[in-house]
Design a protein around this motif. Structure first.
Motif, PDB file in Angstrom:
ATOM      1  N   VAL A 341       1.189  -1.300  -0.187  1.00  0.00           N
ATOM      2  CA  VAL A 341       0.198  -0.302   0.496  1.00  0.00           C
ATOM      3  C   VAL A 341       1.116   0.770   0.058  1.00  0.00           C
ATOM      4  N   THR A 342       1.975   1.424   0.294  1.00  0.00           N
ATOM      5  CA  THR A 342       2.709   2.278   1.075  1.00  0.00           C
ATOM      6  C   THR A 342       3.542   3.393  -0.457  1.00  0.00           C
ATOM      7  N   ASN A 343       3.253   2.613  -1.428  1.00  0.00           N
ATOM      8  CA  ASN A 343       3.408   3.243  -3.102  1.00  0.00           C
ATOM      9  C   ASN A 343       2.431   4.192  -3.277  1.00  0.00           C
ATOM     10  N   LEU A 344       1.242   3.278  -3.084  1.00  0.00           N
ATOM     11  CA  LEU A 344      -0.430   3.193  -3.366  1.00  0.00           C
ATOM     12  C   LEU A 344      -0.721   4.572  -2.656  1.00  0.00           C
ATOM     13  N   LYS A 345      -0.487   4.769  -1.573  1.00  0.00           N
ATOM     14  CA  LYS A 345      -0.421   5.704  -0.873  1.00  0.00           C
ATOM     15  C   LYS A 345       0.688   7.207  -1.384  1.00  0.00           C
ATOM     16  N   LEU A 346       1.582   7.072  -1.215  1.00  0.00           N
ATOM     17  CA  LEU A 346       2.442   7.950  -2.039  1.00  0.00           C
ATOM     18  C   LEU A 346       1.899   8.896  -2.907  1.00  0.00           C
ATOM     19  N   LEU A 347       1.351   7.912  -4.233  1.00  0.00           N
ATOM     20  CA  LEU A 347       1.122   8.552  -5.507  1.00  0.00           C
ATOM     21  C   LEU A 347      -1.086   9.430  -5.304  1.00  0.00           C
ATOM     22  N   ASP A 348      -1.498   8.903  -3.809  1.00  0.00           N
ATOM     23  CA  ASP A 348      -2.572   9.660  -3.628  1.00  0.00           C
ATOM     24  C   ASP A 348      -2.910  11.389  -2.698  1.00  0.00           C
ATOM     25  N   LYS A 349      -0.938  11.657  -2.250  1.00  0.00           N
ATOM     26  CA  LYS A 349      -0.421  11.991  -1.424  1.00  0.00           C
ATOM     27  C   LYS A 349      -0.266  13.517  -2.308  1.00  0.00           C
ATOM     28  N   GLY A 350      -0.191  12.957  -3.350  1.00  0.00           N
ATOM     29  CA  GLY A 350       0.621  13.542  -4.536  1.00  0.00           C
ATOM     30  C   GLY A 350       1.640  13.680  -4.800  1.00  0.00           C
ATOM     31  N   PHE A 351       2.827  12.087  -4.603  1.00  0.00           N
ATOM     32  CA  PHE A 351       3.952  12.086  -5.211  1.00  0.00           C
ATOM     33  C   PHE A 351       3.834  12.051  -6.543  1.00  0.00           C
ATOM     34  N   SER A 352       4.184  12.251  -7.705  1.00  0.00           N
ATOM     35  CA  SER A 352       4.003  12.584  -8.744  1.00  0.00           C
ATOM     36  C   SER A 352       4.244  10.948  -9.694  1.00  0.00           C
ATOM     37  N   GLN A 353       3.569  10.742 -10.705  1.00  0.00           N
ATOM     38  CA  GLN A 353       4.594   9.701 -11.538  1.00  0.00           C
ATOM     39  C   GLN A 353       5.615   9.760 -11.758  1.00  0.00           C
ATOM     40  N   GLU A 354       6.120  10.402 -12.218  1.00  0.00           N
ATOM     41  CA  GLU A 354       7.200  10.331 -12.594  1.00  0.00           C
ATOM     42  C   GLU A 354       8.762  11.056 -11.503  1.00  0.00           C
ATOM     43  N   ASP A 355       8.500  11.306 -10.600  1.00  0.00           N
ATOM     44  CA  ASP A 355       9.307  10.450  -8.899  1.00  0.00           C
ATOM     45  C   ASP A 355       9.102   9.462  -8.683  1.00  0.00           C
ATOM     46  N   MET A 356       7.663   8.557  -8.908  1.00  0.00           N
ATOM     47  CA  MET A 356       7.347   6.829  -8.380  1.00  0.00           C
ATOM     48  C   MET A 356       8.679   6.322  -9.502  1.00  0.00           C
ATOM     49  N   ALA A 357       8.581   6.570 -11.007  1.00  0.00           N
ATOM     50  CA  ALA A 357       9.400   6.034 -11.854  1.00  0.00           C
ATOM     51  C   ALA A 357      10.856   6.032 -11.571  1.00  0.00           C
ATOM     52  N   LEU A 358      11.472   7.046 -11.064  1.00  0.00           N
ATOM     53  CA  LEU A 358      12.816   7.685 -10.914  1.00  0.00           C
ATOM     54  C   LEU A 358      12.264   7.128  -9.648  1.00  0.00           C
ATOM     55  N   THR A 359      12.098   6.571  -8.584  1.00  0.00           N
ATOM     56  CA  THR A 359      12.793   6.063  -7.039  1.00  0.00           C
ATOM     57  C   THR A 359      12.306   4.550  -7.670  1.00  0.00           C
ATOM     58  N   VAL A 360      11.834   4.355  -7.956  1.00  0.00           N
ATOM     59  CA  VAL A 360      12.049   2.353  -8.806  1.00  0.00           C
ATOM     60  C   VAL A 360      12.432   2.147  -9.398  1.00  0.00           C
ATOM     61  N   LEU A 361      13.534   2.948 -10.243  1.00  0.00           N
ATOM     62  CA  LEU A 361      14.075   2.665 -11.332  1.00  0.00           C
ATOM     63  C   LEU A 361      15.819   2.838 -10.748  1.00  0.00           C
ATOM     64  N   ILE A 362      16.066   4.125  -9.629  1.00  0.00           N
ATOM     65  CA  ILE A 362      17.298   4.243  -9.031  1.00  0.00           C
ATOM     66  C   ILE A 362      16.844   2.744  -8.530  1.00  0.00           C
ATOM     67  N   ASP A 363      16.105   2.106  -7.802  1.00  0.00           N
ATOM     68  CA  ASP A 363      16.163   0.533  -6.954  1.00  0.00           C
ATOM     69  C   ASP A 363      16.789   0.205  -7.538  1.00  0.00           C
ATOM     70  N   PHE A 364      16.594  -0.298  -9.400  1.00  0.00           N
ATOM     71  CA  PHE A 364      16.706  -1.663  -9.551  1.00  0.00           C
ATOM     72  C   PHE A 364      17.902  -2.261  -9.352  1.00  0.00           C
TER      73      PHE A 364
END
Length: 572
Positions: A341-364
């Motif tokens: 749920v955490t990532n989905l909740k961040l998106l609900d809060k206003g975390f942009s899809q671009e920033d989420m994509a960058l976050t998970v890409l750095i994690d790879f």
């Protein structure tokens, strides 16, 4: 002669150094007490065991009995392995990688793409598509027992399954856009048929996984068997995160417009349909290469399906297996809200899809590197000790993730907050990876290669089930605990997308939230179910870990290998 060769095996488990103690570095117990090819779970007599060995193509009386395999030293690297082990390791990585492609979509990207149409509870319905991985134990004996001598024990399943998987992905690739629209229709009720298609694709991947797990136990030589779990971790991780992290990044219009385009467009560099079609054809190409280039060692061993089922039920009767099943079923409850749920909740809060994509890409790259080193740690230290350390870290990661969500800036995402999210994500990934690698190494240690497909699948199945079955209920609880009210606008806005909202109503569910926003209303959350659910999960995790999981795990780690066999070799 045969008894002399077994004497060292008997002494091995009883060495004092093999006791699990906190002051030891784990060489005796945590290092691979590598498995001998005793078919004790399949044949109760020495005569039938001898017959099996004689039937093998590589059986010979001209060679000296092999030495008792020893654990690789702590500094054993991939390049120190024999050439054949290196080649087979890379083959296993490729096969596990292919499994990770559709699994990364089913468990990561697709729920993410559905979030704009479905509530948490409705996304929970889609999580049922991953259940075949948690139920594959039911048909794993068939995979272990039915095969063609012409193709080989494992290729008999891998070749047709990968062919059907490739064709299925090509089919979905041409229709996925319309299917996703239908899934969100009529308040999300269409998600059931959409889930059915993905359930079938995951079923094929789960069946392939049974065969690859069994093949891994014989492709890698016994002294280097710990690399089988490393291959699984690296391959599955790479496939999963390519389909989740990398795909989401290049599927994001914001990410693509910022980094790759001078003229903005409303679609990303990759589409889900194109991605599925590409990997569908890749499946078919790899399958053709595997059929033509890789020869599997042929054997005359063949069991009836009922014999394998009897072996499986015999394994389930072992008290040690029953203990580890209980551990697996309750161990992941503490992390469910954070993982799902955490990532989905961040998106609900206003975390942009671009920033989420960058976050998970750095994690790879961190995920890939940590998978390799976690495998070496599981060789240098007792696997279950490493698992327990990572368990504590993963509980801490769940608490930190909630804190990160709670401090979401009111004035939008700034650099410091983006870095905080990335750091939290990497720490959560680190603990998750270490747990996965450690338990995979422990499974490889205690499994018997002659029924490897069934034994390892049994252990992996209950581990997967522990992470799968709570997810549906956790997502439902988030909706249940959430209280949100839609307030009508003071004056009708000019850019209405739906019917004007003129009264208050609950907007906790995604469909109702869209009605509220499209009608010019404001959806105000007065109680966020994510926070309550995550706290409950962490409390359950702490209580069960110190009350049962940790003592049980350390006790299982201290057992000798003969405790995991249906027939004790010393009784023969």
């Amino acid at each position: 002669m045969g008894r002399k060769s077994e004497e060292p095996h008997r002494q091995e488990p009883d060495r004092p150094a093999s006791k699990a103690t906190g002051g030891q570095n784990g060489h005796a117990n945590g290092s691979m007490e590598l498995r001998r090819k005793h078919p004790s779970m399949e044949s109760p007599t020495a005569a039938s065991q001898t017959a099996r060995l004689i039937d093998r193509d590589d059986f010979s009386l001209n060679e000296k009995p092999p030495l008792t395999p020893t654990t690789p030293s702590n500094d054993t690297s991939f390049f120190d392995l024999p050439r054949q082990d290196r080649r087979n390791f890379l083959l296993l990585v490729l096969l596990y990688f292919l499994q990770g492609i559709p699994m990364g979509l089913a468990s990561g990207s697709v729920p993410f793409l559905l979030k704009s149409h479905l509530s948490y509870g409705q996304i929970g319905v889609f999580t049922l598509a991953s259940y075949p991985y948690s139920l594959k134990l039911l048909w794993s004996p068939i995979v272990d027992a039915v095969w063609s001598p012409t193709l080989g024990r494992r290729k008999s399943w891998i070749l047709p399954i990968q062919t059907f998987s490739g064709l299925g992905m090509i089919y979905l690739g041409g229709r996925i856009k319309d299917m996703m629209i239908s899934a969100g229709a009529t308040d999300g009720s269409g998600v059931w048929s959409f889930t059915g298609w993905w359930f079938f694709l995951v079923f094929l991947c789960a069946t392939q996984d049974i065969a690859v797990d069994g093949w891994a136990l014989t492709l890698i030589s016994l002294p280097n068997l710990s690399y089988a779990s490393t291959a699984q971790t690296v391959g599955l991780t790479a496939g999963h995160f390519l389909s989740y992290t990398v795909f989401l990044a290049f599927n994001s219009p914001d990410f693509a417009n910022r980094w790759f385009r001078s003229t903005p467009r409303e679609v990303g560099v990759m589409t889900l349909g194109g991605y599925l079609t590409f990997w569908g054809w890749s499946y078919l190409i790899v399958t053709l290469g595997l059929a033509m280039l890789k020869r599997e060692e042929k054997t005359k061993e063949k069991d009836s399906i009922m014999e394998v089922y009897r072996s499986m039920f015999g394994i389930l009767k072992l008290k040690n297996i029953q203990s580890i099943i209980i551990v697996h079923l309750i161990a992941k409850i503490g992390f469910q809200a954070n993982d799902g749920v955490t990532n989905l909740k961040l998106l609900d809060k206003g975390f942009s899809q671009e920033d989420m994509a960058l976050t998970v890409l750095i994690d790879f790259p961190f995920e890939i590197a940590l998978g390799y080193y976690a495998g070496r740690w599981s060789t240098a230290y007792p696997a279950m000790h490493v698992w327990c350390w990572a368990f504590i870290g993963r509980l801490v990661a769940a608490v930190l993730a909630q804190a990160v969500v709670m401090i979401f800036p009111r004035n939008g995402v700034q650099t410091w907050y983006l870095l905080t999210v990335i750091a939290s994500h990497i720490f959560s990934t680190f603990t998750n990876t270490v747990m996965f690698v450690a338990i995979s190494a422990f499974h490889a240690k205690i499994s018997d290669p002659l029924i490897g497909g069934t034994y390892m699948t049994l252990l992996a199945t209950v581990s997967n089930l522990g992470g799968t079955f709570p997810r549906f209920f956790i997502l439902k609880l988030v909706d249940y605990f959430t209280v949100a009210t839609c307030h009508p606008p003071a004056s009708p806005p000019a850019d209405l997308k739906g019917a004007l909202v003129n009264s208050t109503f609950s907007c906790a569910l995604e469909a109702r939230k869209h009605i509220c926003l499209d009608g010019g209303g404001t959806c105000e959350i007065s109680r966020d179910g994510y926070y309550i659910t995550n706290v409950v999960c962490v409390i359950i995790g702490v209580v069960t870990f110190w009350g049962y999981i940790r003592p049980a795990a350390l006790k299982l780690q201290a057992l000798p290998l003969r405790a995991w066999r249906l027939v004790d070799p010393e009784s023969r």
